[in-house]
Write an enzyme that holds these catalytic residues in place. Structure first.
Site, mmCIF file in Angstrom:
data_model
loop_
_atom_site.group_PDB
_atom_site.id
_atom_site.type_symbol
_atom_site.label_atom_id
_atom_site.label_comp_id
_atom_site.label_asym_id
_atom_site.label_seq_id
_atom_site.Cartn_x
_atom_site.Cartn_y
_atom_site.Cartn_z
ATOM 1 N N ASP A 1 8.051 2.152 5.885
ATOM 2 C CA ASP A 1 7.377 2.586 4.662
ATOM 3 C C ASP A 1 7.155 1.357 3.778
ATOM 4 O OD1 ASP A 1 6.320 3.969 2.578
ATOM 5 O OD2 ASP A 1 8.135 5.090 2.076
ATOM 6 N N GLU B 1 1.080 5.143 3.625
ATOM 7 C CA GLU B 1 1.576 3.793 3.868
ATOM 8 C C GLU B 1 2.799 3.804 4.787
ATOM 9 O OE1 GLU B 1 3.481 5.110 -0.091
ATOM 10 O OE2 GLU B 1 1.637 5.443 1.048
#
Length: 323
Positions: free
Chosen positions: A211, A254
């Site tokens: 992440d 993301e």
């Protein structure tokens, strides 16, 4: 002959892959008594400007199909020895003294071999020569055979182009358009396959959940085009940091994920650290000469045959991101 060509052309309508196209082509010529073998190979060199004549180095492509009296090794030797033309159909005599004869089927005597002919037919699709169709004949086929194979090479080119487009569409449907990484759906399918394999053979594997830290700040500060550029650069960094056989996906936004197979835990942790370092070194040009860099948090989850279901494995790796 016209009916046979029509049947082959009609079959191309229903085929989306190369194998049945080539199989049908082989069956089409199986009834020709003079045809002792047929083969097709793709050219390794995909340059759009192949020379008219080329040596073996330009013909070093995979043999996609062969049928008849000859082994795959025979075809490779024959095609390497022949001065193949990439401009037109050519017929060459096969010399009984050539090296490949040592492994040719014993059903053919050396005297008979001396009368054989090798016919090579360039095959075009996407406006360039990308394949080579080859025949071994018991005697010269003459102009009629050359004319016939020219037509079949055009039909084969259409079939190969269709198969290529299908593969492209299929691959694009499996990948994220921005990062060229696999979609989450494909990742989950592969993860279930890995679990089945692990349970059957008693092996283990790991997943990495990644992440990007504070990625929202990138979009807020530099705009979404800059954010997209960062995601593309991070994807490239992941591909570079991980082994080519590792499956990487864009898990969402993301977030990224990867499957690491058959690696000890310590090694996987080292891989995760290498990924973290690689992403931290990414520098993306932003507006007004600014250089954008990001960092990534990586969570690792190790799977053993007696581990909990896949959803729990993903949850554990995700939880490890913030531990």
């Amino acid at each position: 002959m016209t009916a046979r060509r029509y049947t082959f052309a009609k079959s191309l309508v229903s085929y989306l892959e190369e194998e049945p196209v080539l199989s049908d082509l082989g069956a089409t010529f199986a009834s020709e008594k003079s045809v002792l073998g047929i083969a097709f190979k793709k050219l390794a060199n995909d340059d759009s400007s192949l020379p008219a004549e080329s040596g073996p180095d330009m013909k070093d492509g995979p043999l996609a199909f062969y049928r008849g009296w000859f082994l795959e090794s025979d075809w490779k030797k024959m095609l390497s020895a022949a001065p193949v033309s990439f401009e037109a159909v050519k017929e060459y005599p096969i010399q009984a003294s050539s090296g490949f004869m040592d492994s040719v089927s014993t059903n053919i005597s050396r005297k008979e071999i001396g009368s054989l002919k090798l016919v090579t037919v360039p095959v075009k699709w996407n406006m360039k020569v990308q394949g080579l169709l080859a025949f071994v004949l018991s005697e010269s086929g003459g102009q009629d055979f050359i004319d016939e194979t020219t037509v079949y090479s055009q039909l084969l080119g259409l079939g190969m182009q269709k198969a290529q487009l299908y593969r492209l569409i299929l691959e694009r449907s499996r990948k994220d358009g921005l990062t060229d990484l696999y979609l989450r759906r494909i990742f989950m399918e592969r993860l279930n396959e890995e679990i089945s394999f692990s349970k059957r053979y008693g092996t283990s594997f790991s997943i990495l959940m990644m992440d990007l830290d504070h990625f929202k700040n990138v979009n807020d500060s530099y705009g979404h085009p800059a954010g997209d550029a960062v995601l593309r650069s991070v994807a490239a960094a992941l591909k570079s940091a991980l082994h080519p056989g590792v499956m990487i996906c864009r898990y969402g936004g993301e977030e990224f994920a990867a499957i690491i197979g058959l690696a000890p835990r310590d090694e996987v942790v080292a891989i995760a650290e290498n990924v973290r370092r690689a992403v931290s070194e990414v520098q993306v040009p932003g507006p007004n000469g600014v250089s954008i860099n990001v960092t990534v948090s990586v969570g690792v989850s190790h799977y053993l045959p007696d581990s909990p279901p896949v959803e729990e494995m993903v949850r554990r790796a995700d939880a490890a991101l913030y531990s």
